[in-house]
Scaffold this motif. Structure first.
Motif, PDB file in Angstrom:
ATOM      1  N   VAL A  57     -15.820  57.070  -6.470  1.00 37.30           N
ATOM      2  CA  VAL A  57     -15.893  56.429  -5.162  1.00 37.30           C
ATOM      3  C   VAL A  57     -14.870  57.081  -4.238  1.00 37.30           C
ATOM      4  N   VAL A  58     -15.104  56.935  -2.939  1.00 38.32           N
ATOM      5  CA  VAL A  58     -14.156  57.395  -1.936  1.00 38.32           C
ATOM      6  C   VAL A  58     -13.637  56.186  -1.175  1.00 38.32           C
ATOM      7  N   LYS A  59     -12.517  56.350  -0.542  1.00 33.98           N
ATOM      8  CA  LYS A  59     -11.895  55.240   0.174  1.00 33.98           C
ATOM      9  C   LYS A  59     -12.835  54.676   1.242  1.00 33.98           C
ATOM     10  N   ASP A  60     -12.898  53.344   1.328  1.00 26.87           N
ATOM     11  CA  ASP A  60     -13.706  52.578   2.278  1.00 26.87           C
ATOM     12  C   ASP A  60     -15.189  52.589   1.948  1.00 26.87           C
ATOM     13  N   GLU A  61     -15.595  53.147   0.801  1.00 22.80           N
ATOM     14  CA  GLU A  61     -16.997  53.091   0.411  1.00 22.80           C
ATOM     15  C   GLU A  61     -17.341  51.680  -0.064  1.00 22.80           C
ATOM     16  N   ILE A  62     -18.555  51.217   0.255  1.00 24.18           N
ATOM     17  CA  ILE A  62     -18.972  49.860  -0.125  1.00 24.18           C
ATOM     18  C   ILE A  62     -19.273  49.816  -1.616  1.00 24.18           C
ATOM     19  N   LEU A  63     -18.621  48.897  -2.312  1.00 22.85           N
ATOM     20  CA  LEU A  63     -18.805  48.734  -3.752  1.00 22.85           C
ATOM     21  C   LEU A  63     -19.785  47.619  -4.084  1.00 22.85           C
ATOM     22  N   ALA A  64     -19.718  46.541  -3.319  1.00 23.28           N
ATOM     23  CA  ALA A  64     -20.564  45.378  -3.568  1.00 23.28           C
ATOM     24  C   ALA A  64     -20.718  44.597  -2.276  1.00 23.28           C
ATOM     25  N   VAL A  65     -21.717  43.698  -2.265  1.00 22.95           N
ATOM     26  CA  VAL A  65     -21.959  42.822  -1.124  1.00 22.95           C
ATOM     27  C   VAL A  65     -21.967  41.379  -1.628  1.00 22.95           C
ATOM     28  N   LEU A  66     -21.195  40.527  -0.953  1.00 24.41           N
ATOM     29  CA  LEU A  66     -21.123  39.111  -1.306  1.00 24.41           C
ATOM     30  C   LEU A  66     -21.853  38.283  -0.262  1.00 24.41           C
ATOM     31  N   GLU A  67     -22.354  37.140  -0.692  1.00 21.37           N
ATOM     32  CA  GLU A  67     -22.885  36.138   0.223  1.00 21.37           C
ATOM     33  C   GLU A  67     -21.954  34.941   0.170  1.00 21.37           C
ATOM     34  N   SER A  68     -21.484  34.512   1.366  1.00 25.28           N
ATOM     35  CA  SER A  68     -20.479  33.463   1.399  1.00 25.28           C
ATOM     36  C   SER A  68     -20.673  32.572   2.615  1.00 25.28           C
ATOM     37  N   ARG A  69     -20.674  31.263   2.373  1.00 24.34           N
ATOM     38  CA  ARG A  69     -20.726  30.313   3.483  1.00 24.34           C
ATOM     39  C   ARG A  69     -19.423  30.361   4.266  1.00 24.34           C
ATOM     40  N   GLU A  70     -18.330  30.653   3.562  1.00 20.91           N
ATOM     41  CA  GLU A  70     -17.027  30.701   4.217  1.00 20.91           C
ATOM     42  C   GLU A  70     -16.977  31.803   5.261  1.00 20.91           C
ATOM     43  N   VAL A  71     -17.489  32.986   4.917  1.00 19.14           N
ATOM     44  CA  VAL A  71     -17.467  34.082   5.876  1.00 19.14           C
ATOM     45  C   VAL A  71     -18.472  33.839   7.001  1.00 19.14           C
ATOM     46  N   ALA A  72     -19.578  33.150   6.672  1.00 16.47           N
ATOM     47  CA  ALA A  72     -20.545  32.825   7.715  1.00 16.47           C
ATOM     48  C   ALA A  72     -19.930  31.884   8.748  1.00 16.47           C
ATOM     49  N   ASP A  73     -19.193  30.882   8.282  1.00 20.53           N
ATOM     50  CA  ASP A  73     -18.527  29.965   9.214  1.00 20.53           C
ATOM     51  C   ASP A  73     -17.491  30.705  10.058  1.00 20.53           C
ATOM     52  N   ALA A  74     -16.743  31.606   9.431  1.00 18.11           N
ATOM     53  CA  ALA A  74     -15.707  32.339  10.160  1.00 18.11           C
ATOM     54  C   ALA A  74     -16.319  33.258  11.211  1.00 18.11           C
ATOM     55  N   LYS A  75     -17.436  33.893  10.877  1.00 19.52           N
ATOM     56  CA  LYS A  75     -18.098  34.767  11.853  1.00 19.52           C
ATOM     57  C   LYS A  75     -18.690  33.958  12.998  1.00 19.52           C
ATOM     58  N   SER A  76     -19.262  32.806  12.671  1.00 23.53           N
ATOM     59  CA  SER A  76     -19.823  31.950  13.734  1.00 23.53           C
ATOM     60  C   SER A  76     -18.721  31.449  14.656  1.00 23.53           C
ATOM     61  N   GLU A  77     -17.604  31.087  14.072  1.00 19.07           N
ATOM     62  CA  GLU A  77     -16.473  30.639  14.877  1.00 19.07           C
ATOM     63  C   GLU A  77     -15.983  31.751  15.789  1.00 19.07           C
ATOM     64  N   TYR A  78     -15.972  32.957  15.286  1.00 18.23           N
ATOM     65  CA  TYR A  78     -15.534  34.086  16.114  1.00 18.23           C
ATOM     66  C   TYR A  78     -16.502  34.332  17.255  1.00 18.23           C
ATOM     67  N   LEU A  79     -17.794  34.288  16.975  1.00 21.01           N
ATOM     68  CA  LEU A  79     -18.782  34.532  18.026  1.00 21.01           C
ATOM     69  C   LEU A  79     -18.708  33.460  19.110  1.00 21.01           C
ATOM     70  N   ALA A  80     -18.505  32.212  18.677  1.00 20.53           N
ATOM     71  CA  ALA A  80     -18.386  31.134  19.663  1.00 20.53           C
ATOM     72  C   ALA A  80     -17.135  31.312  20.509  1.00 20.53           C
ATOM     73  N   ALA A  81     -16.028  31.659  19.868  1.00 21.79           N
ATOM     74  CA  ALA A  81     -14.783  31.871  20.603  1.00 21.79           C
ATOM     75  C   ALA A  81     -14.903  33.061  21.535  1.00 21.79           C
ATOM     76  N   ARG A  82     -15.633  34.055  21.118  1.00 23.87           N
ATOM     77  CA  ARG A  82     -15.810  35.245  21.969  1.00 23.87           C
ATOM     78  C   ARG A  82     -16.609  34.885  23.225  1.00 23.87           C
ATOM     79  N   LEU A  83     -17.688  34.131  23.023  1.00 23.71           N
ATOM     80  CA  LEU A  83     -18.514  33.735  24.167  1.00 23.71           C
ATOM     81  C   LEU A  83     -17.737  32.825  25.113  1.00 23.71           C
TER      82      LEU A  83
END
Length: 402
Positions: free
Chosen positions: A115-141
């Motif tokens: 592997v090289v640095k910053d290469e994607i190793l795996a993908v997770l599904e998380s409600r926690e990250v979904a809430d954090a992203k939604s909060e960011y988008l709302a705050a941005r708007l």
């Protein structure tokens, strides 16, 4: 004619001397023997002054594949030999852990993959990250709208269309909106979302809001993979470490040095590393000398770093390390393979016009494949350095006089 007894006895003595040897007969009988017979019996078998020159012309030397080399001064190093073990460089080992609760949705790398640095190793599904992203988008708007309102109120206040108090309230609201946006952004960064991924969130598909990429923090090779598809990871006693990456471009040699030898060992000293089954010798440099002694073995830990771009040094391998603790310049140094044991003495074969002359030498200190010649040859002389055993065998052949 009568034969005298004395004549018969003399004849018998002479025949016995010729058959059994005059000295033995003389001891037992007591008779004298002729001087010529005695001299023949005491003469040694073979020549006492055997030649020390192996006659060879250039063609024979070439056919025998004998390599020649001129000897001269060189540096001889005194080394301390200690056992060691190859271990990964602690600064080149990365434990890839997740910072949120979720499940493994995709595995893009397996054990043994590079592997090289910053290469994607795996993908997770998380409600926690979904809430954090939604909060960011709302705050941005919210921040964008509030900044527009503040800019409008400022323009109206400057035109005396609204009171100053309204503009101050608007400016305060804009500052709070900007602060909430920055807090939401910092939360995403703490969860492992990169800055470029955060900036791309407004244009990202809705399905990506619940996804979190796990990236390699360093370049190297996957040494361990501790999760499978669908594995729950994160907090609450769940698995948090999913990969271990090791960069073996440089490794450590873990050495144990006794307390008696420790004063001669310093950081920065060169170390020759050898292992069974590999003819090549690596060169390392001491990077750390522990100030503490092991209470059971009374040894100190010494760490030497060595380059391992070709992957030759595998962690876990046992090696022998020769630490250079003292060095001096010797007037004459020769390859150790050029020295032969001839007649119980160390010897080398010096090139002459006739071929090669056996020369007895006195050896000094040895340094790997080189050895110091204390006496026997001088600097500038040419000696045979390969296939010298054939010269020894040629010298040992019986001559015509044998």
């Amino acid at each position: 004619m009568a034969i005298r007894p004395i004549t018969v006895v003399a004849a018998l003595v002479l025949v016995a001397a010729l058959a059994f040897g005059a000295p033995a007969l003389q001891r037992f009988v007591g008779f004298g023997v002729p001087a010529a017979v005695a001299q023949r019996d005491t003469k040694p078998v073979g020549s006492a002054n055997k030649s020390t020159v192996v006659a060879m012309d250039d063609e024979r030397i070439k056919l025998a594949e004998i390599e020649e080399r001129s000897v001269g001064p060189a540096t001889i190093v005194k080394r301390l030999t200690v056992p060691g073990t190859v271990v990964p460089d602690a600064g080149r080992v990365a434990h890839v852990a997740v910072k949120l609760s979720g499940t493994v949705a995709e595995l893009r790398k397996n054990i043994g993959d590079d592997v090289v640095k910053d290469e994607i190793l795996a993908v997770l599904e998380s409600r926690e990250v979904a809430d954090a992203k939604s909060e960011y988008l709302a705050a941005r708007l919210s921040n964008e709208l509030q900044q527009d309102l503040t800019a409008r109120d400022k323009s109206l206040w400057e035109g005396r269309a609204v009171p100053e108090q309204q503009y101050i309230r608007s400016r305060n609201a804009a500052a709070q909106a900007s602060m909430r946006l920055n807090i939401a952004r910092q939360k995403l960064l703490a969860l492992g979302v990169r800055a470029d991924e955060i900036e791309a969130l407004p244009q990202a598909a809705d399905a990506l809001l619940r996804s979190q990429n796990v990236r390699a923090p360093i370049s190297g090779r996957i040494a361990e993979r501790r999760v499978e598809l669908g594995t729950a990871v994160g907090r609450d006693n769940l698995e948090t470490e999913i990969f271990v990456i090791v960069d073996l471009g440089r490794v450590w040699i873990d050495l144990s040095v006794s307390s008696a030898d420790l004063p001669a060992v310093r950081e920065g000293q060169a170390v020759n590393i050898a292992t069974r089954g590999q003819p090549e010798v690596g060169t390392a440099k001491i990077a750390f000398v522990s100030p503490l002694l092991d209470k059971d073995t009374r040894t100190a830990r010494v760490v030497a770093a060595i380059d391992n771009a070709d992957g030759r040094w595998r962690p876990g391998s046992f090696v022998t390390a020769a630490i250079a603790i003292e060095e001096h310049t010797a007037p004459v140094v020769a390859p150790f393979g050029a020295v032969q044991n001839v007649g119980g003495r160390k010897a080398v074969f010096v090139r002459t016009k006739q071929g090669f002359e056996k020369r007895d030498v006195v050896l000094g200190q040895r340094d790997g494949q080189s050895v110091e010649i204390v006496s026997g040859i001088t600097a500038g002389e040419t000696i045979a350095v390969s296939n010298t055993f054939s010269l020894k065998a040629e010298l040992s052949k019986p001559g015509e006089e044998d």
